[in-house]
Design an enzyme around this catalytic site. Structure first.
Site, PDB file in Angstrom:
ATOM      1  N   GLU A   1     -21.912  28.796  36.065  1.00  0.00           N
ATOM      2  CA  GLU A   1     -22.739  28.942  35.114  1.00  0.00           C
ATOM      3  C   GLU A   1     -23.545  30.198  34.392  1.00  0.00           C
ATOM      4  O   GLU A   1     -23.347  29.205  33.378  1.00  0.00           O
ATOM      5  CB  GLU A   1     -23.588  29.348  37.034  1.00  0.00           C
ATOM      6  CG  GLU A   1     -23.824  27.720  37.385  1.00  0.00           C
ATOM      7  CD  GLU A   1     -23.464  27.402  38.291  1.00  0.00           C
ATOM      8  OE1 GLU A   1     -23.000  28.613  38.697  1.00  0.00           O
ATOM      9  OE2 GLU A   1     -23.342  26.562  39.480  1.00  0.00           O
TER      10      GLU A   1
ATOM     11  N   HIS B   1     -31.958  26.211  48.120  1.00  0.00           N
ATOM     12  CA  HIS B   1     -31.567  25.032  47.272  1.00  0.00           C
ATOM     13  C   HIS B   1     -33.101  24.034  47.307  1.00  0.00           C
ATOM     14  O   HIS B   1     -32.833  23.421  46.600  1.00  0.00           O
ATOM     15  CB  HIS B   1     -30.918  24.044  47.864  1.00  0.00           C
ATOM     16  CG  HIS B   1     -29.140  24.166  47.657  1.00  0.00           C
ATOM     17  ND1 HIS B   1     -28.416  25.613  48.448  1.00  0.00           N
ATOM     18  CD2 HIS B   1     -28.348  23.783  47.057  1.00  0.00           C
ATOM     19  CE1 HIS B   1     -27.234  25.023  47.719  1.00  0.00           C
ATOM     20  NE2 HIS B   1     -26.938  23.787  46.850  1.00  0.00           N
TER      21      HIS B   1
END
Lengths: 342, 330
Positions: A77, A146
């Protein structure tokens, strides 16, 4: 070349008149149309190509535009977001997809140190037409790593624009506008809204990128929300209406900048407001909204501004604990009663 | 490289040396603030590599030791000095300072203060250039210590995977601030590290500009011909500390003496003198001319330039409003 399981049929066809679309379909249509009109637009991220996007948003694009414009990246990322920044500096219009906002924490150097600052540090020479899309929010028992809502972290960074579309209409137009923009724009999406249906009217056009919208007019108090909390606020407003209380529901749509003129205008009529946010309470977006409105409109107020926000805990896995950690309709109604005349 | 080129490069290196030394003085005089990282000792790296590329056209990006790279790309040294002085006439209008020289007109895409941060930006520029069908390349200069960041490995992987037109130049000056490379890095030879990503690489003497040029020519040709990335490691040494706030106590006098005996300017000067192409007086005259130019033109420009206006504090944060985006419509 081997044909992927996604093909042209996977693309969402633009409707000639108003139609029903799901949020993911609206985003897919926006990407497809933006890529069709401008070769500089390209998509990159994890599983955006052959796989078709973890929430189907990039479905069909790989087959139509090929691997250079729909780039499957390794799980890196920090660097693929930085790669987007670099491409934006030399005429590209990258749309980076970060699979969830939680992973965007690995990309903060590219977003915060690079994208947000380059126009300013270069004395206006550089432009960074970068879009970073990232879904977040509390979904269903995905646990603490998450389930984050990171708007508050990015809101404090000068140089970033942050939008939070929650309907198909806004998802389409705000993404199109973000791609057209010469500044870095963070498009926050919500994991539970992708498969929500709503009216999509291409011909209706778009309000300004950062304008808020009144979803339900009302005279007694203003509920300020974005993303999924707009739905919670609307449900609360309906129940309050049964008691003769008319709540105005405002969908903020944008978190930096915030449409303060619209909020002030609403407060000028209702004199009471609640911020309903899914993010944690401490130093969250709601804190900024309440502070800004207190500074700007204190003498319009008949009651203290209040926040209904998530508990300051890492989101728990257990379903009941998870539900208890974020605002629901009951919590909004209870808070509303607390600021309404007895 | 012919004699005229060598003489020009000698002058460019001497100019870079004198420019940086004058920055040092201006910093001591408190005319320059913030952090200041100087390049003396490393001149042959930026100047030799870019001599082999298309400075002003290829896209160059580097870390915070960035003045000389910008000069070679074509940035007016007066604008760099004015930037260090924080003036409105500076290349970044006084908003960036020494670590953030930018000159988009000459494709100098900036100096960056996050170690390892420019790696992915360079790969991104290379990807966009390739998509545009350009044969310009991206050139990323960074120090050896940047190679211990995750962005190094992540970017090498993507650059190799997609065969991006990017040249990575590692200016290996043996220290990451005060920590010697063998105390921070398991594999000391940096060019070996990219073998893990199938990126061709070489190691060269960064003090000999003719060798740098030759190695860089090969590297640039490789990248420009569409064969993907290349990694060039140049062995060099910075004479001063990491920045002006560095006491420089971590290096031995013997080590410093060894490197100053391999000074890139002296080596090329003596070679030209031996070949009968230059006299000591020629060199002295060149030096005097440079010193005069720096004082009379560059420093004078920086001193006499206006400060940015406080009213402009919030300018350049965002693009001017785009009516399509702001006023609605499609």
């Amino acid at each position: 070349m081997k044909r992927s399981h996604n093909d042209h049929a996977g693309l969402i066809a633009p409707a000639s008149a108003a139609a029903e679309l799901q949020v993911w379909e609206a985003l897919n249509l926006a990407l497809n149309e933006a890529m069709a009109v401008d070769d500089a637009v390209f998509v990159l991220g994890e599983d955006v190509g052959v796989y078709g996007g973890s929430y189907r948003v990039t479905q069909g694009l790989y087959a139509r535009y090929g691997e250079w414009r729909v780039r499957d990246t390794p799980i890196s990322e920090g660097s693929f977001t930085g790669l987007g920044v670099g491409a934006a500096l030399v005429g590209g219009r990258p749309v980076v997809e970060i699979m969830t906002v939680n992973f965007a924490l690995l990309a903060l150097d590219a977003i915060v140190n690079m994208a947000a600052k380059l126009r300013y540090m270069s004395g206006g020479q550089l432009r960074v037409p970068l879009v970073v899309r990232m879904p977040g929010g509390v979904a269903h028992q995905l646990a603490a790593q998450h389930s984050q809502r990171l708007e508050h972290m990015l809101m404090n960074v000068p140089g970033l624009r942050i939008v939070a579309p929650g309907t198909p209409q806004d998802s389409y137009w705000q993404l199109r506008q973000a791609i057209r923009h010469d500044d870095p724009v963070i498009v926050l999406e919500h994991e539970l809204l992708y498969f929500d249906k709503g009216t999509f009217d291409h011909a209706a056009g778009a309000p300004p990128l950062h304008a808020a919208a009144v979803r339900r007019p009302g005279r007694d108090l203003t509920l300020i929300a974005w993303h999924r909390m707009v739905q919670v606020a609307q449900q609360a407003a309906e129940r309050l209406a049964g008691e003769g209380i008319e709540a105005e529901v405002i969908d903020l749509r944008s978190l930096r900048p915030i449409d303060l003129p619209l909020l002030r205008e609403s407060l000028g009529r209702t004199h009471r407001a609640l911020v309903v946010e899914e993010d944690c309470r401490f130093a969250g977006a709601g804190a900024e909204i309440v502070a800004a409105l207190t500074e700007a409109a204190f003498f319009d107020l008949d009651a203290p501004l209040r926040r209904v926000a998530a508990a300051d805990v890492p989101t728990p896995y257990n379903g009941e604990l998870e539900r208890a950690s974020i605002p629901d309709v009951d919590a909004v109604i209870e808070a509303a009663r607390g600021i309404l005349p007895a | 490289m012919n004699v005229a080129d060598k003489k020009r490069l000698l002058r460019e290196m001497l100019f870079a040396r004198r420019f940086e030394e004058r920055c040092y003085e201006a910093y001591v005089e408190r005319k320059i603030g913030g952090f200041l990282h100087l390049y003396p000792g490393e001149e042959a790296c930026a100047l030799g590599v870019l001599e082999a590329a298309r400075p002003g056209q290829d896209y160059v990006i580097t870390g915070y030791r960035d003045h000389v790279h910008a000069i070679k790309c074509g940035t007016d040294p007066k604008k760099i000095m004015a930037e260090l002085y924080g003036k409105e006439t500076g290349c970044s209008r006084g908003r960036g300072g020494s670590m953030h020289i930018f000159d988009v007109e000459h494709h100098f895409m900036g100096g960056y203060a996050l170690v390892g941060g420019p790696f992915p930006l360079a790969a991104g520029m290379a990807k966009a250039l390739k998509m545009q069908g350009s044969d310009d390349i991206a050139i990323c200069f960074l120090g050896d210590a940047a190679n211990n960041q995750g962005t190094f490995h992540e970017t090498m992987n993507m650059a190799a995977l997609w065969q991006l037109p990017v040249l990575f130049v590692c200016e290996n000056n043996l220290y990451g601030i005060g920590t010697r490379i063998d105390r921070s890095t398991a594999v000391v030879d940096q060019y070996k590290r990219v073998a893990a990503y199938n990126i061709p690489s070489a190691q060269e003497d960064g003090q000999d500009i003719e060798k740098v040029y030759k190695a860089a020519k090969k590297a640039v040709d490789h990248v420009r011909s569409g064969k993907g990335p290349y990694f060039l490691e140049l062995m060099t040494y910075r004479y001063r500390g990491h920045s002006m706030s560095d006491s420089n106590a971590y290096r031995s006098k013997d080590e410093e003496r060894m490197w100053s005996n391999r000074d890139p300017i002296i080596m090329l000067r003596d070679r030209l003198i031996e070949a009968g192409e230059l006299t000591k007086d020629d060199f002295k005259a060149m030096d005097t001319e440079i010193l005069d130019e720096i004082e009379d033109e560059i420093i004078a420009f920086a001193e006499s330039s206006p400060e940015p206006r406080v009213e402009d504090l919030e300018k350049y944060v965002f693009a001017e409003n785009d009516p399509w985006v702001y006023g609605g419509g499609r």
